[in-house]
Enzyme design. Structure first.
Site, PDB file in Angstrom:
ATOM      1  N   ASN A 177     -55.140  25.726 -44.752  1.00  0.00           N
ATOM      2  CA  ASN A 177     -55.380  27.546 -44.068  1.00  0.00           C
ATOM      3  C   ASN A 177     -56.619  27.374 -43.696  1.00  0.00           C
ATOM      4  OD1 ASN A 177     -56.250  29.996 -43.471  1.00  0.00           O
ATOM      5  ND2 ASN A 177     -54.288  30.368 -44.109  1.00  0.00           N
ATOM      6  N   PRO A 178     -57.640  27.848 -42.794  1.00  0.00           N
ATOM      7  CA  PRO A 178     -58.706  27.905 -42.221  1.00  0.00           C
ATOM      8  C   PRO A 178     -59.599  28.536 -43.066  1.00  0.00           C
ATOM      9  CG  PRO A 178     -58.053  28.211 -40.248  1.00  0.00           C
ATOM     10  CD  PRO A 178     -57.068  28.090 -41.289  1.00  0.00           C
ATOM     11  N   SER A 179     -59.194  29.395 -43.370  1.00  0.00           N
ATOM     12  CA  SER A 179     -59.952  30.042 -44.845  1.00  0.00           C
ATOM     13  C   SER A 179     -60.395  29.017 -46.230  1.00  0.00           C
ATOM     14  CB  SER A 179     -59.147  31.471 -45.434  1.00  0.00           C
ATOM     15  OG  SER A 179     -57.669  31.128 -46.119  1.00  0.00           O
ATOM     16  N   SER A 238     -46.690  33.853 -41.088  1.00  0.00           N
ATOM     17  CA  SER A 238     -47.618  33.381 -42.052  1.00  0.00           C
ATOM     18  C   SER A 238     -46.736  31.789 -41.655  1.00  0.00           C
ATOM     19  CB  SER A 238     -46.692  33.712 -43.959  1.00  0.00           C
ATOM     20  OG  SER A 238     -45.087  32.988 -43.321  1.00  0.00           O
ATOM     21  N   THR A 239     -47.846  30.915 -42.722  1.00  0.00           N
ATOM     22  CA  THR A 239     -47.924  29.059 -42.747  1.00  0.00           C
ATOM     23  C   THR A 239     -46.407  29.020 -42.759  1.00  0.00           C
ATOM     24  OG1 THR A 239     -50.028  29.073 -42.668  1.00  0.00           O
ATOM     25  CG2 THR A 239     -48.906  27.151 -42.952  1.00  0.00           C
ATOM     26  N   GLY A 240     -45.547  30.092 -44.433  1.00  0.00           N
ATOM     27  CA  GLY A 240     -44.503  29.523 -44.997  1.00  0.00           C
ATOM     28  C   GLY A 240     -43.433  29.593 -43.565  1.00  0.00           C
ATOM     29  N   HIS A 269     -49.901  39.291 -42.526  1.00  0.00           N
ATOM     30  CA  HIS A 269     -48.927  39.176 -42.920  1.00  0.00           C
ATOM     31  C   HIS A 269     -47.796  40.125 -43.784  1.00  0.00           C
ATOM     32  CE1 HIS A 269     -50.405  35.298 -42.075  1.00  0.00           C
ATOM     33  NE2 HIS A 269     -51.620  34.983 -42.612  1.00  0.00           N
ATOM     34  N   ASN A 329     -51.026  24.557 -47.202  1.00  0.00           N
ATOM     35  CA  ASN A 329     -52.020  25.456 -47.618  1.00  0.00           C
ATOM     36  C   ASN A 329     -52.945  24.408 -48.473  1.00  0.00           C
ATOM     37  OD1 ASN A 329     -51.890  27.175 -45.273  1.00  0.00           O
ATOM     38  ND2 ASN A 329     -51.054  29.106 -46.439  1.00  0.00           N
TER      39      ASN A 329
END
Length: 354
Positions: free
Chosen positions: A189-191, A275-277, A324, A167
């Site tokens: 991340n889009p946000s 989550s991305t993680g 998440h 991110n």
């Protein structure tokens, strides 16, 4: 005598953890249950006891009080299960080979919505899988947890053969010593693209300047998680092209993300979205012989001495709890650590670790 001292140390730490429960109000998805304080805690500076405090402290002491040892059989077994169900070694990313013109993409976050691949969309796909049949020796997956503050882990992270970051985290401004700078893959991340860079609709230069620190790394975008992410991701591709950047945008394959979600649910993770993680950890486990995790600690105090830490090493913005379940993910990663499948780093890299 040593056994008695160790028991005393655990008792002291557990009592100390109760006094730090005020910090646990900000824990991600760990619920604070209001309870009446027992008589000996009437003067405690907080209104309630925190559910899960003792359990996490005990687990940390249990797993990090003894040297970590890689267990090859456990690693190979887990990796085999992950590959057989998710095929991240060939299907994690959209390519021109696996997603031709005319094929339909099903959004993994909106299963009823599809997108037909047009020639314009097709040309934004990478031609080939970025590292086919490649197993890296050592990979570092760098989360953004506040535990990295003053960790001196930068050199150790940069010594890995392949470094994954999540991110678009800042690397300049005094962070290098603690988080390193080497980057082979970074997610967006889009946000962040919406909130920090106004969806790249007006001023694009600040976004491109932020990418300089990642060199010629891969820039991983969830273009097909939700329909709203597709035009945003396309603007990222066009911006990178316009500025002739060395960075390479690539897209997550929604079929892979669906399989990955099902895999982790089978491991006990019930959250709405990964989550991305943990997505990046999954990729690393399929592509790397040795996986090291840094910055994965989703709690508001440091496990070493219980001082308060921010959620990220660069800010204190909290994650979206509706999507998440970070502490639950952490428990799964800690289990893999104890089984010798991967290694969590939770201490100061220059002066020993927990």
């Amino acid at each position: 005598m040593r056994g008695q001292l160790f028991s005393l140390m655990i008792t002291i730490l557990l009592l100390g953890s109760l006094l730090t429960c005020v910090f646990w109000h900000s824990l991600n998805n760990y619920h604070v249950e209001p309870q009446k304080l027992p008589p000996h805690q009437k003067n405690a500076p907080h209104p309630g006891l925190c559910k899960g405090c003792r359990e996490v402290i005990i687990k940390v002491l249990e797993h990090y009080s003894k040297p970590w040892k890689r267990q090859e059989d456990n690693y190979q077994k887990f990796r085999s299960q992950l590959r057989s169900q998710c095929h991240g070694d060939t299907k994690a990313f959209i390519t021109q080979g696996n997603t031709p013109v005319g094929s339909k993409i099903v959004y993994d976050g909106e299963r009823k919505r599809t997108l037909e691949v047009t020639p314009d969309i097709f040309r934004t796909f990478i031609k080939e899988y970025p590292f086919p049949n490649k197993t890296f020796d050592a990979c570092a997956v760098v989360g953004n947890g506040g535990i990295l503050i003053n960790s001196s882990c930068g050199n150790r992270i940069d010594s890995a053969q392949f470094v994954i970051r999540c991110n678009l985290p800042p690397l300049a401004g005094g962070y290098k010593e603690h988080v390193g700078i080497k980057t082979n893959l970074v997610t967006a991340n889009p946000s962040i693209l919406v909130g920090k860079y106004q969806s790249l609709i007006k001023y694009r230069r600040p976004f491109m300047e932020s990418l300089h620190s990642y060199g010629n790394s891969l820039l991983l975008l969830p273009a097909f998680s939700f329909a709203r992410n597709t035009p945003l991701s396309m603007r990222v591709v066009y911006t990178v092209e316009d500025f002739q950047s060395r960075i390479q945008p690539i897209f997550f394959n929604p079929l892979y993300l669906q399989s990955l979600g099902a895999f982790w649910r089978s491991q006990g993770l019930k959250e709405l979205r990964l989550s991305t993680g943990i997505m990046m950890v999954s990729l690393a486990l399929e592509h790397c012989a040795n996986v090291h995790l840094y910055g994965f600690w989703p709690f508001s105090f440091h496990p070493h001495d219980f001082h308060t830490i921010t959620n990220h090493y660069y800010d204190d913005k909290k994650p979206n709890k509706a999507f998440h379940a970070m502490p639950v993910e952490f428990e799964l990663l800690m289990r893999l650590h104890s089984q010798g499948v991967l290694r969590l780093h939770l201490g100061e890299c220059g002066a020993g670790e927990l």
